[in-house]
Enzyme design. Structure first.
Site, mmCIF file in Angstrom:
data_model
loop_
_atom_site.group_PDB
_atom_site.id
_atom_site.type_symbol
_atom_site.label_atom_id
_atom_site.label_comp_id
_atom_site.label_asym_id
_atom_site.label_seq_id
_atom_site.Cartn_x
_atom_site.Cartn_y
_atom_site.Cartn_z
ATOM 1 N N LYS A 141 53.646 40.195 49.124
ATOM 2 C CA LYS A 141 52.171 39.507 49.107
ATOM 3 C C LYS A 141 51.671 39.457 50.752
ATOM 4 C CE LYS A 141 49.109 38.269 46.320
ATOM 5 N NZ LYS A 141 48.668 38.823 44.983
HETATM 6 N N1 LIG Z 1 42.572 41.355 42.113
HETATM 7 C C1 LIG Z 1 43.522 41.577 41.245
HETATM 8 O O1 LIG Z 1 43.658 42.849 40.914
HETATM 9 C C2 LIG Z 1 44.520 40.607 41.028
HETATM 10 C C3 LIG Z 1 45.594 40.873 40.150
HETATM 11 C C4 LIG Z 1 46.398 39.867 39.858
HETATM 12 C C5 LIG Z 1 46.018 38.465 40.052
HETATM 13 N N2 LIG Z 1 44.939 38.230 40.814
HETATM 14 C C6 LIG Z 1 44.660 36.888 40.895
HETATM 15 O O2 LIG Z 1 43.490 36.417 40.461
HETATM 16 C C7 LIG Z 1 42.914 35.608 41.122
HETATM 17 C C8 LIG Z 1 41.391 35.987 41.240
HETATM 18 O O3 LIG Z 1 41.484 36.968 42.146
HETATM 19 P P1 LIG Z 1 40.208 38.099 42.374
HETATM 20 O O4 LIG Z 1 40.824 39.323 42.745
HETATM 21 O O5 LIG Z 1 39.573 37.947 41.262
HETATM 22 O O6 LIG Z 1 39.506 37.288 43.575
HETATM 23 P P2 LIG Z 1 37.679 37.617 43.927
HETATM 24 O O7 LIG Z 1 37.728 37.052 45.392
HETATM 25 O O8 LIG Z 1 37.293 38.964 43.440
HETATM 26 O O9 LIG Z 1 37.273 36.436 43.052
HETATM 27 C C9 LIG Z 1 37.655 35.142 42.970
HETATM 28 C C10 LIG Z 1 36.601 34.154 42.161
HETATM 29 O O10 LIG Z 1 37.144 32.822 42.344
HETATM 30 C C11 LIG Z 1 35.932 32.111 42.701
HETATM 31 N N3 LIG Z 1 36.487 30.800 43.177
HETATM 32 C C12 LIG Z 1 36.740 30.650 44.517
HETATM 33 N N4 LIG Z 1 37.288 29.571 44.613
HETATM 34 C C13 LIG Z 1 37.000 28.938 43.583
HETATM 35 C C14 LIG Z 1 37.129 27.368 43.419
HETATM 36 N N5 LIG Z 1 37.405 26.707 44.319
HETATM 37 N N6 LIG Z 1 36.641 26.941 42.004
HETATM 38 C C15 LIG Z 1 36.198 27.972 41.289
HETATM 39 N N7 LIG Z 1 36.055 29.358 41.389
HETATM 40 C C16 LIG Z 1 36.448 29.718 42.748
HETATM 41 C C17 LIG Z 1 35.131 32.692 43.469
HETATM 42 O O11 LIG Z 1 33.770 32.298 43.422
HETATM 43 C C18 LIG Z 1 35.073 34.171 42.802
HETATM 44 O O12 LIG Z 1 34.296 34.274 41.667
HETATM 45 C C19 LIG Z 1 43.828 35.197 42.299
HETATM 46 O O13 LIG Z 1 44.650 34.027 41.992
HETATM 47 C C20 LIG Z 1 44.553 36.254 42.509
HETATM 48 O O14 LIG Z 1 45.717 36.287 43.266
HETATM 49 C C21 LIG Z 1 44.110 39.316 41.193
#
Ligand SMILES: NC(=O)c1ccc[n+]([C@@H]2O[C@H](COP(=O)([O-])OP(=O)(O)OC[C@H]3O[C@@H](n4cnc5c(N)ncnc54)[C@H](O)[C@@H]3O)[C@@H](O)[C@H]2O)c1
Length: 419
Positions: free
Chosen positions: A105
């Site tokens: 990561k």
């Molecule tokens: N992008 C991927 O392919 C992927 C894969 C596996 C896991 N993840 C995990 O999924 C989660 C989200 O990732 P993402 O890629 O969607 O990120 P992103 O940046 O696209 O979206 C994050 C979302 O969370 C919201 N957010 C941020 N802080 C917040 C808070 N304090 N309270 C409520 N909402 C909040 C933001 O406004 C946004 O809507 C993370 O934990 C990431 O590690 C992502």
């Protein structure tokens, strides 16, 4: 909210399976610690003339099963311990979904919303040129995570390629389609989460996905695509949220508009909580919504010992990484709330990243149907393996997924003779 050091959470999870998997002490010792931790200074002169030094990380946990693989996140709270935890979870995730990758990561401690696009691009390029020796198609392949996206991946590919004198699309996944990205990658994590929801409610709540209600925290890549896929399947979305707050429909039980219109309104308003004609709720209220399924899809440490007993969901499907603290997890189990763990539920993202890498290395391009069909098959297979193991060992789904993963990783380490 009471948060937990994510690395302590990851270590506690690993410790929780030692009564089922007897891991030789020397292998347990290796698994507890990432193999490499790279911490770099990223000095940058911003467009406004200010000189700032950011801190960047790349942590490589384990590569027994293949090259290191894991996303890059930009967030003001990124810390070494957070990246270490996320790298360990990536090792387990690749093993649960059974692809030939290890776990890594990366991240930069920065609030990306305070930087313009130019500065973000230069920061990304500086980060890549600084860790260039640590990454590469056969070494360690980054991908998007919190606050990074296909544009960020395009900059990474370009910077890495410039340093190598030729285009190297396989050095990063989650790229735009035009640069060798895979069809279906953008929606893959959310699609995989939705498949897990569909199967888990059938298995544990004896309900069809069309008859369930779902609340989703986070409306970024993972959250919004989870909502999209669940709406396509006929599930009823009762609440959504983002960093600015949450929203419930007024006068209706669930959002009746199409996903496209929900997303367009959210984009226009700047937040789901600012969509016209919705009832604004806080993120705390969203987590406590009465619903069949709660999907945390934002950050770690959202379900804690403080709010776990207030949850009114029958099931939690972890789309974010580490959204439930270890104590909260035990409270949910005691309260009879089924939990589908992150390393299974959100593994669709790394799975389609693997598909992208395979396509790049073989100079191929699969159709969206091919990608989605393979995603469906692999997710179903992993889901069924975890469910069977949970039943066989009489353990919860988090421990079952971890047992499956750790057995595979330790087998690879032993066969390779790591000791
Ligand atoms: N992008 C991927 O392919 C992927 C894969 C596996 C896991 N993840 C995990 O999924 C989660 C989200 O990732 P993402 O890629 O969607 O990120 P992103 O940046 O696209 O979206 C994050 C979302 O969370 C919201 N957010 C941020 N802080 C917040 C808070 N304090 N309270 C409520 N909402 C909040 C933001 O406004 C946004 O809507 C993370 O934990 C990431 O590690 C992502």
């Amino acid at each position: 909210m009471k948060s937990e050091n994510p690395f302590d959470n990851a270590l506690a999870q690993l410790a929780s399976i030692t009564d089922i998997v007897s891991i030789d002490p020397e292998y347990y010792e290796i698994l507890k610690n990432p193999r490499r931790q790279v911490v770099v200074s990223l000095p940058l002169k911003l467009s406004n003339g200010e000189a700032v030094t950011f801190t960047g990380y790349r942590v490589q946990h384990n590569n027994a099963r293949g090259p290191y693989k894991g996303g890059i996140r930009y967030h003001q709270n990124v810390s070494l311990d957070e990246v270490k935890a996320l790298s360990m979870w990536m090792t387990w995730k690749g093993a649960v979904i059974d692809i030939p990758f290890g776990g890594a990561k990366g991240g930069v401690t920065v609030d990306p919303f305070k930087l313009g696009m130019d500065d973000l691009e230069r920061l990304t390029r500086k980060y890549v040129s600084t860790i260039e020796r640590d990454i590469g198609p056969e070494i360690d392949i980054p991908a998007p995570d919190l606050n990074t996206n296909p544009q960020t991946m395009a900059w990474i590919m370009n910077e890495y390629s410039k340093m190598h004198g030729h285009n190297v699309p396989a050095c990063v996944t989650g790229k735009p389609i035009e640069l060798g990205g895979s069809e279906g990658r953008n929606a893959a994590t959310g699609r995989g989460v939705a498949i897990c929801v569909r199967e888990a409610v059938k298995k544990y709540l004896h309900k069809d996905v069309k008859d369930i209600t779902v609340a989703v925290q986070g409306f970024g890549n993972v959250g919004s695509n989870t909502v999209m896929s669940l709406m396509e399947m006929g599930a009823k979305i009762v609440a959504v949220s983002d960093v600015f707050g949450g929203a419930k429909p007024i006068g209706k039980k669930y959002f009746e508009q199409s996903f496209d219109s929900l997303q367009t309104s959210a984009l226009k308003a700047g937040s789901v909580s600012k969509i016209p004609n919705v009832q604004q709720i806080s993120n705390e209220e969203l987590l406590e919504t009465e619903t069949d399924v709660l999907v945390p899809a934002a950050l770690e440490n959202q379900i804690t010992e403080e709010n776990a007993s207030k949850l009114r969901a029958r099931m939690v499907v972890e789309a974010a990484n580490g959204p439930t603290t270890s104590i909260a997890g035990k409270m949910l189990e005691r309260g009879g709330i089924t939990l589908i763990p992150d390393i299974l539920a959100n593994s669709g993202g790394v799975l389609v990243s693997y598909f992208e890498w395979v396509q790049n290395l073989s100079r191929d391009h699969w159709t969206e149907e091919q990608v989605n069909q393979r995603l469906e098959e692999k997710m179903m297979h992993a889901f069924n393996e975890v469910v069977s193991l949970a039943e066989k060992e009489n353990i919860d789904q988090r421990r079952a997924a971890l047992v499956l993963a750790v057995r595979r990783v330790v087998a690879a380490m032993k066969l390779s003779g790591w000791h």
